[in-house]
Design a protein around this motif. Structure first.
Motif, PDB file in Angstrom:
ATOM      1  N   GLU A   1     -68.739   4.179 -27.152  1.00 12.65           N
ATOM      2  CA  GLU A   1     -69.111   5.574 -27.371  1.00 12.65           C
ATOM      3  C   GLU A   1     -68.142   6.554 -26.715  1.00 12.65           C
ATOM      4  O   GLU A   1     -68.097   7.718 -27.101  1.00 12.65           O
ATOM      5  CB  GLU A   1     -70.528   5.829 -26.857  1.00 12.65           C
ATOM      6  N   LEU A   2     -67.397   6.122 -25.702  1.00 12.85           N
ATOM      7  CA  LEU A   2     -66.473   7.001 -24.991  1.00 12.85           C
ATOM      8  C   LEU A   2     -65.088   6.372 -24.955  1.00 12.85           C
ATOM      9  O   LEU A   2     -64.949   5.140 -24.902  1.00 12.85           O
ATOM     10  CB  LEU A   2     -66.968   7.267 -23.570  1.00 12.85           C
ATOM     11  N   LEU A   3     -64.077   7.218 -24.967  1.00 16.90           N
ATOM     12  CA  LEU A   3     -62.687   6.780 -24.901  1.00 16.90           C
ATOM     13  C   LEU A   3     -61.981   7.580 -23.819  1.00 16.90           C
ATOM     14  O   LEU A   3     -61.966   8.814 -23.851  1.00 16.90           O
ATOM     15  CB  LEU A   3     -61.990   6.985 -26.247  1.00 16.90           C
ATOM     16  N   ALA A   4     -61.390   6.890 -22.832  1.00 17.67           N
ATOM     17  CA  ALA A   4     -60.651   7.526 -21.741  1.00 17.67           C
ATOM     18  C   ALA A   4     -59.157   7.385 -21.984  1.00 17.67           C
ATOM     19  O   ALA A   4     -58.686   6.311 -22.385  1.00 17.67           O
ATOM     20  CB  ALA A   4     -61.030   6.904 -20.402  1.00 17.67           C
ATOM     21  N   CYS A   5     -58.405   8.443 -21.739  1.00 17.19           N
ATOM     22  CA  CYS A   5     -56.951   8.457 -21.934  1.00 17.19           C
ATOM     23  C   CYS A   5     -56.282   8.954 -20.656  1.00 17.19           C
ATOM     24  O   CYS A   5     -56.665  10.004 -20.115  1.00 17.19           O
ATOM     25  CB  CYS A   5     -56.563   9.371 -23.095  1.00 17.19           C
ATOM     26  N   GLY A   6     -55.283   8.218 -20.195  1.00 16.77           N
ATOM     27  CA  GLY A   6     -54.476   8.652 -19.064  1.00 16.77           C
ATOM     28  C   GLY A   6     -53.158   9.216 -19.548  1.00 16.77           C
ATOM     29  O   GLY A   6     -52.427   8.542 -20.286  1.00 16.77           O
ATOM     30  N   LEU A   7     -52.838  10.426 -19.157  1.00 17.66           N
ATOM     31  CA  LEU A   7     -51.681  11.134 -19.697  1.00 17.66           C
ATOM     32  C   LEU A   7     -50.579  11.279 -18.663  1.00 17.66           C
ATOM     33  O   LEU A   7     -50.802  11.149 -17.450  1.00 17.66           O
ATOM     34  CB  LEU A   7     -52.105  12.522 -20.191  1.00 17.66           C
ATOM     35  N   ALA A   8     -49.402  11.589 -19.180  1.00 18.12           N
ATOM     36  CA  ALA A   8     -48.256  11.814 -18.306  1.00 18.12           C
ATOM     37  C   ALA A   8     -48.336  13.154 -17.589  1.00 18.12           C
ATOM     38  O   ALA A   8     -47.593  13.381 -16.623  1.00 18.12           O
ATOM     39  CB  ALA A   8     -46.961  11.731 -19.119  1.00 18.12           C
ATOM     40  N   ASP A   9     -49.211  14.072 -18.038  1.00 18.53           N
ATOM     41  CA  ASP A   9     -49.335  15.366 -17.385  1.00 18.53           C
ATOM     42  C   ASP A   9     -50.334  15.340 -16.225  1.00 18.53           C
ATOM     43  O   ASP A   9     -50.879  16.384 -15.850  1.00 18.53           O
ATOM     44  CB  ASP A   9     -49.735  16.436 -18.405  1.00 18.53           C
ATOM     45  N   LYS A  10     -50.642  14.132 -15.701  1.00 16.66           N
ATOM     46  CA  LYS A  10     -51.444  13.924 -14.493  1.00 16.66           C
ATOM     47  C   LYS A  10     -52.946  14.106 -14.716  1.00 16.66           C
ATOM     48  O   LYS A  10     -53.701  14.236 -13.760  1.00 16.66           O
ATOM     49  CB  LYS A  10     -50.986  14.857 -13.360  1.00 16.66           C
ATOM     50  N   THR A  11     -53.400  14.120 -15.970  1.00 15.94           N
ATOM     51  CA  THR A  11     -54.816  14.316 -16.258  1.00 15.94           C
ATOM     52  C   THR A  11     -55.401  13.094 -16.958  1.00 15.94           C
ATOM     53  O   THR A  11     -54.676  12.253 -17.505  1.00 15.94           O
ATOM     54  CB  THR A  11     -55.034  15.551 -17.150  1.00 15.94           C
TER      55      THR A  11
END
Length: 716
Positions: A498-508
């Motif tokens: 139900e949820l998808l987490a994404c780690g980004l290069a902009d530190k968020t």
């Protein structure tokens, strides 16, 4: 597995040997091993007929005539123990006179006496496990072996006390050599690798073991199936005669290319099956060979190195096994039929097949097709399944007989294999709840109400995943996560999808709902790119690691981190952070070691000391990986209790850790040609159920080296 005449040999309950007579349907059970049987072989002679079984603790030779007589008299049959504590045995082979047994255990070959416990010779030289060995029939003192080190060796063994290495090949291929056969008629050896390649070398004395031919089975299979499809289309029967070949050779656009390991190479009595008929093949002196792969059986013509027939396991609905782990074939045909024994890659299931060779060739060669009405393509006469976990249990799932001039009816199975899926939520006994609870919590009625509203709006029923459907190859939706182009370093679905987490290069860190229509939350606070994210088992917490050498644990409903581990705790960048042991621990990698951390999360705040976090975290133990500079991937199961942790290093090795014992248990050197950058374990699913044995499988991938499927039980 092993086949001889009308007998099949296979293990039952892992350590018990079953000899099944296909003519009388009578099983003979032989007990003597304490560990799983890993190799089987029938003797070269018929009188007496011997069978040898091997496990890691002993090698036993059984006289089947004496064992049958003992059972009839009411006694327990006993075999002769000829070797003990040799290690993991991958292959055994009797000598032509049945006086000696070659046992391939680890990197060595042990020459044992077939009459008593005596090691006649110990042969080494390979740098990886020996996968097959064969005796040369015209030179009784010669033994040829192949290994996972991708080479073959020829040795002369005189009195079994001394041996001489005659020839050692160079590295033939980039993939392990798995099978071997000696062609006595042409004095050649044929070996196959894990990527569907065959090599033929000459054993004639003045040829110096030169390579005669190299056959790519994938290309030959596609070429053969295209030829059959075209010939069938010309005579108007392409729909009936070549659907199987066409479906198996033509992959849909965007699908992946699977490997084709050569599991078996065996002689084929091709002309024996046509002894009463006129055939128009080029030469009656041509040799033919069976090639057993993970997806089907092939017949190779050594005169032109082309396929004569192809049988795919996927083409028969009554055959549950579509991908084989191992197979065995009878060398001689009986009543124009060949007995085949295959075992499933993913289940404890064995199938016995009877292949009508003449019918198989006729249906795939337009020149052989009579002008009558022939619709049957099947070559399976009977199929019997023997689950390992059920003692003395035989279940007939179907009969398919192929006749040239009449159709036979199919007996349908009364019991069908269906996945078990709970469509409604079942209240558990509590092991899915959070392991820690706060005794007192602040009044957050407003937040709870908003959370409940969001959860209700996004709640959807988990549908059963269609297991027989092809994998998804087309994307449904494409979105941009930021206003400007920003790399996404990691993504992770929650357990229920139900949820998808994404780690980004902009530190968020961003959290989306399952249909990617709304951003549920945004977490900021890292000073570097986020390289890994991981969900807790109850979906309430999210752990993230960053290039700034910090670790943070977030509550899904709060934008402030519940736990922060700073730079003072780690000497290098933190990677591959995840929850472990159903949210009891946190695992992370730092350099060449991974850390096991215990933690307690408390989101309550003191109004006077809001800067001070109440959550605590403690280092339990550090586990260094052997001989590597950096861990490139880590995998562990959080969905259920498991002690196994898998790591991959920059030295291209895989290492298995048992955290219950607190140490490393196995190392696989050179798992890929480059460093492994991803390990994927079978962690279960909320959408389908699987066989228990399927949880022993895991996959690895490396840049430019494809995907490999491994078995934890054998580490192969």
């Amino acid at each position: 597995l092993a086949c001889s005449h009308r007998l099949c040999a296979f293990p039952v309950n892992h350590s018990e040997l079953c000899i099944w007579n296909t003519a009388t349907a009578q099983p003979l059970y032989l007990s003597g091993h304490h560990y799983s049987i890993s190799a089987l072989s029938f003797g070269s002679k018929i009188d007496p007929l011997l069978v040898c079984s091997a496990s890691r603790e002993r090698v036993i030779v059984w006289n089947l005539d004496e064992c049958t007589q003992k059972v009839q008299e009411g006694f327990t049959p006993r075999g002769i123990v000829i070797g003990t504590l040799l290690g993991m045995v991958l292959h055994i082979r009797f000598s032509p006179d049945d006086q000696q047994v070659a046992v391939c255990a680890g990197n060595r070959i042990y020459m044992l006496s077939a009459k008593n416990e005596a090691v006649l010779a110990e042969l080494d030289g390979h740098s990886a496990p020996v996968t097959a060995a064969e005796f040369c029939t015209w030179e009784k003192s010669m033994l040829i072996s192949v290994s996972e080190d991708r080479t073959f060796k020829a040795r002369k063994v005189w009195d079994y006390s001394t041996s001489q290495l005659i020839y050692q090949s160079g590295i033939i291929t980039a993939f392990p050599l798995l099978s071997l056969l000696i062609d006595e008629e042409n004095k050649q050896i044929i070996t196959g690798c894990a990527e569907g390649q065959l090599w033929i070398f000459s054993l004639i004395s003045d040829h110096n073991y030169r390579c005669i031919a190299h056959i790519n089975l994938k290309k030959e299979q596609e070429k053969f199936c295209n030829k059959v499809w075209k010939s069938g289309k010309e005579i108007g029967e392409g729909q009936n005669n070549s659907n199987l070949c066409k479906a198996d050779s033509m992959r849909p656009e965007g699908s992946v290319e699977t490997s084709l390991p050569v599991l078996l190479i065996e002689h084929c009595d091709f002309f024996e099956c046509f002894h009463n008929e006129e055939i128009t093949y080029s030469s009656l002196n041509t040799s033919y060979f069976w090639i057993g792969t993970s997806t089907g059986l092939l017949i190779i013509n050594l005169a032109n190195f082309e396929l004569e027939a192809f049988l795919s396991y996927r083409g028969y609905s009554d055959l549950s096994i579509q991908i084989a782990r191992s197979c065995a074939l009878t060398r001689k045909a009986a009543n124009q039929k060949v007995l085949c024994l295959i075992t499933s890659m993913f289940e404890d299931m064995i199938a016995v097949l009877e292949v009508n060779l003449a019918a198989l060739v006729r249906t795939q060669h337009s020149d052989f097709l009579p002008r009558g009405n022939e619709k049957s393509l099947s070559v399976i006469a009977s199929s019997y399944f023997f689950p390992f976990l059920t003692n003395h249990y035989f279940r007939v799932i179907g009969h398919i007989c192929v006749l040239l001039h009449k159709e036979t009816s199919r007996v349908k199975s009364t019991v069908k294999d269906k996945p078990l899926v709970f469509h409604n939520k079942i209240k558990s006994s509590g092991y899915t709840a959070a392991p820690r609870m706060t005794m007192f919590s602040p009044n957050t009625n407003v937040k709870k109400k908003e959370a409940s509203k969001w959860k209700t709006s996004c709640k959807c029923k988990n549908k059963e995943y269609p297991l027989e459907s092809p994998p998804p190859i087309k994307y449904e939706k494409e979105i941009s996560v930021t206003c400007k182009p920003t790399p996404i370093f990691c993504i992770q679905y929650s357990g229920d999808g139900e949820l998808l987490a994404c780690g980004l290069a902009d530190k968020t860190v961003l959290i989306f709902n399952s249909n990617l229509t709304d951003v549920h939350n945004v977490f900021s606070g890292h000073d570097g790119a986020v390289n890994s994210v991981g969900w807790s088992h109850d979906k309430k917490w999210l752990v993230s690691a960053s290039e700034d050498r910090t670790l943070r644990v977030w509550s899904v409903w709060n934008k402030e981190p519940a736990l922060i581990l700073g730079k003072e705790n780690f000497h290098k960048t933190v990677r591959f952070a995840q929850f472990y042991f159903i949210d009891t621990f946190i695992l992370l990698c730092c350099g060449a070691e991974f850390h096991l951390l215990s933690f307690h999360l408390d989101t309550t705040k003191d109004d006077l000391k809001r800067y001070k976090q109440r959550s605590v975290c403690k280092l339990v133990q550090k586990f260094p990986m052997t001989s590597t500079m950096e861990i490139t991937s880590l995998s562990a199961v959080n969905e259920f209790y498991s002690y196994i942790v898998l790591t991959a290093g920059s030295n291209r090795a895989l290492e298995v850790f048992d955290l219950n014992a607190g140490c490393s248990t196995a190392v696989i050197q050179e798992a890929h040609v480059r460093s492994v950058h991803q390990i994927c374990q079978n962690k279960g699913s909320s959408f389908s159920t699987q066989q228990p044995e399927a949880y022993n499988l895991f996959m690895t991938t490396a840049a430019g080296d494809g995907i490999k499927l491994w078995d934890l039980r054998t580490l192969r």
